[in-house]
Design an enzyme around this catalytic site. Structure first.
Site, PDB file in Angstrom:
ATOM      1  N   ASP A   1      -3.102   6.287  -3.022  1.00 37.86           N
ATOM      2  CA  ASP A   1      -1.958   5.613  -2.410  1.00 37.86           C
ATOM      3  C   ASP A   1      -1.419   4.572  -3.412  1.00 37.86           C
ATOM      4  OD1 ASP A   1      -4.116   3.860  -2.140  1.00 37.86           O
ATOM      5  OD2 ASP A   1      -3.329   2.969  -0.310  1.00 37.86           O
TER       6      ASP A   1
ATOM      7  N   SER B   1       0.807  -1.220   0.000  1.00 37.18           N
ATOM      8  CA  SER B   1       0.000   0.000   0.000  1.00 37.18           C
ATOM      9  C   SER B   1       0.845   1.277   0.000  1.00 37.18           C
ATOM     10  CB  SER B   1      -0.973  -0.027   1.172  1.00 37.18           C
ATOM     11  OG  SER B   1      -1.822   1.090   1.125  1.00 37.18           O
TER      12      SER B   1
HETATM   13 MG    MG Z   1      -3.802   1.089   0.118  1.00 36.46          MG
END
Ligand code: MG
Length: 454
Positions: free
Chosen positions: A237, A95
Site C-alpha cells: 500500500d 496509507s
Molecule cells: Mg498503510
C-alpha cells in the site's frame, strides 16, 4: 470534526479538512503532550507531504520539541527509527486512501502506534488549545537524518541471506508509487533476487493505480508475474505497512493466506509460542498455530491493539488479514518490506511453488456484507443483538462473534461509517452465505424494532 483521530491517525482531504492550521495545532498539541524530547517525522509520497510536515514540525518546535526530519520513508522504517532514536514519531500519510487525502499518525517512543487513550489526551489538548508556549530561547530546532540504512540492515539481518542468494528467485514488485519503492526492491536485490518493478517511482498523484493493494488495482502485476515467469508477485500500500502477494500462476492471495502461512512457519520454527490476531481473522490461523503446538490470542480489530497485545503476552508473531504482519523479533508494528523478505525466505526454504505451499493450508470461505445503521443506534443495537443470541456460544471481544460447530458469524459496527458489518465463515461458501443471510435477517429485525421504538 468532532473527533480528530480515526482508526488510523487523523485523515482528511488536503486544504479542506486537512489543512495547515489543523496540522500546526496538532503539532502543538503533540508537543504539549510530550513536554520535552525529540520527535522524528517521516512521510509517504503524497503531494501535500512537505506542506503538512512543515506545519506539524513548526507546531512541535513552538512547544520546545526538537524535530528530526526523516524525509520520505516506509512507515515501518520511521517506526524502527523512533524506537532507537526518538521519544515519539509522526508519520504524514493517508496509507491507501486516494491522492487528495493525507493524514497525520502518531507513534509512541517504542515505535508502536498509540492506543486510543493517548490519542484522546492529545485530542483534548488540541481542542482546548492549552498549548505549551515556552520563551524564545526554548523553542526547538530541526535536524535531518536517514532512517533507511539501519532499517534495511535490520530487515536483511532477519533472514538467511546466503540461502536466498543462491536460490535465484525472480520477483515482480508493485510499489503503488509509494514509499515501498525506497525499500523492497533494494532489499530483494541485495538478497540476490531478480527484481522487476512496477510503479516504483515515488509519485503522489498515483499514476499507476489507486494505492489500495486490491486485486482490481493489481491487474498489471498479475499479468507481469505470469509473463516474466516470476516465482511470486508482491504489492504494497502507499505507506508500505501492508504486503499482498501473488503466486507464480498469477493468483491473488488474500491476506489471510500469508498471515496463516507466516504464523505456521514461525510457530513451527519456535516449537510453539503465542500468536495474536483480531477476532475477524480466518480460522485457518488458529488451526495451523494449534497444530504446530502454539497458542492463538484473539483481540479487537486494529493493528495497534494487536501490537500492544503481542508485547503484553510475549507473542512471537501477530497480524491482520489485510496484509499487515508483525514480527516480534524485529519490531511491534506492521512491516511490509519485512513481510516481503520473510515470504521470499519461506519460499526458498520450502523449495516448492508458492501455489503449492498455499494449497496445503486449511481452507475456509468467508462472506462479508454491510448493513446501514445510524451511528446513534449502534450501541443499542449491539445490546439487543447480545440478547437475541444469548442462548448461543459467543465471543464479545469486538462486536459479537457467534460460534457454531461448523463456522462463525462476526457482527460488528464499523468504526468509520454508519454501518454494521457481518462476516460469516464456514468450510464452504454456500454455508458461509447461509449463515450470512440468517444473521442479516436477525440484525434487520433488531434494527427495525429499535427504529420503531425511537
Ligand atoms: Mg498503510
Amino acid at each position: 470534526m468532532t473527533r480528530l483521530f480515526g482508526t488510523n491517525g487523523v485523515r482528511g482531504v488536503v486544504n479542506e479538512d486537512m489543512d495547515m492550521t489543523l496540522a500546526g495545532d496538532l503539532g502543538r498539541a503533540i508537543g504539549t503532550w510530550l513536554k520535552i524530547g525529540k520527535v522524528a517525522i517521516g512521510t509517504d509520497s503524497r503531494v501535500s507531504n512537505q506542506m503538512l510536515k512543515s506545519a506539524v514540525s513548526s507546531g512541535l518546535m513552538s512547544t520546545g520539541i526538537s524535530v528530526i526530519d526523516l524525509g520520505e520513508a516506509p512507515t515501518p522504517a520511521v517506526q524502527y527509527y523512533v524506537r532507537e532514536n526518538a521519544d515519539m514519531g509522526v508519520v504524514i500519510t493517508a496509507s491507501h486512501n486516494p491522492p487528495e487525502f493525507n493524514g497525520i499518525k502518531v507513534v509512541a517512543g517504542d515505535g508502536t502506534e498509540f492506543l486510543k487513550d493517548v490519542e484522546k489526551e492529545i485530542e483534548d489538548i488540541y481542542f482546548s488549545k492549552q498549548f505549551n508556549i515556552p520563551s524564545w530561547k526554548e523553542v526547538g530546532s530541526m535536524t535531518k537524518d536517514d532512517p533507511l540504512r539501519s532499517y534495511h540492515k535490520a530487515v536483511l539481518d532477519a533472514v538467511d541471506r546466503e540461502l536466498i542468494r543462491n536460490a535465484g528467485i525472480k520477483v515482480v514488485i508493485d510499489c503503488a508509487n509509494g514509499v515501498a519503492g525506497l525499500s523492497t526492491p533494494y532489499l530483494l536485490r541485495k538478497l540476490g533476487c531478480k527484481v522487476i518493478t512496477l510503479n516504483a517511482q515515488l509519485d503522489g498523484t498515483f499514476p499507476g493505480h489507486e494505492s489500495e493493494p486490491t486485486e482490481k488495482n493489481l491487474k498489471d502485476l498479475k499479468k507481469m508475474v505470469v509473463n516474466v515467469g516470476a516465482d511470486l508477485g508482491i504489492a504494497h500500500d502507499g505507506d508500505s505497512d501492508r504486503a499482498i502477494f501473488f503466486d507464480e500462476k498469477g493468483n491473488f492471495l488474500h491476506g489471510d493466506k500469508t498471515l496463516t502461512l507466516m504464523a505456521k512457519e514461525i510457530v513451527k520454527e519456535n516449537g510453539g509460542g503465542k500468536v495474536v490476531t483480531p477476532v475477524s481473522s480466518s480460522s485457518s490461523v488458529e488451526d495451523v498455530v494449534k497444530e504446530c503446538g502454539g497458542e492463538l490470542i484473539y483481540t479487537a480489530v486494529g493493528s495497534p491493539i494487536v501490537a500492544r497485545k503481542m508485547i503484553e503476552s510475549g507473542a512471537i508473531f501477530g497480524g491482520e488479514e489485510n496484509g499487515g504482519l508483525i514480527f516480534a523479533d524485529h519490531q511491534f508494528c506492521r512491516d511490509a518490506p519485512m513481510t516481503a523478505v520473510k515470504i521470499v525466505e519461506l519460499l526458498v526454504k520450502e523449495n516448492k511453488p508458492l501455489s503449492q505451499i498455499i494449497e496445503e493450508l486449511p481452507k475456509y470461505a468467508l462472506d462479508k456484507r454491510g448493513v446501514p445503521c445510524p451511528d446513534d443506534l449502534k450501541e443499542e443495537l449491539m445490546n439487543k443483538l447480545k440478547m437475541t443470541f444469548s442462548d448461543k456460544k459467543y465471543d464479545d471481544t469486538d462486536g459479537l462473534k457467534i460460534l457454531y460447530s461448523d463456522g462463525w458469524v462476526l457482527i460488528r459496527p464499523s468504526g468509520t461509517e454508519p454501518k454494521y458489518r457481518i462476516y460469516s465463515q464456514a468450510t464452504t461458501i454456500g454455508r458461509a452465505k447461509e449463515l450470512g443471510d440468517k444473521h442479516l435477517t436477525k440484525l434487520e429485525e433488531a434494527l427495525n424494532s429499535l427504529k420503531e421504538s425511537v
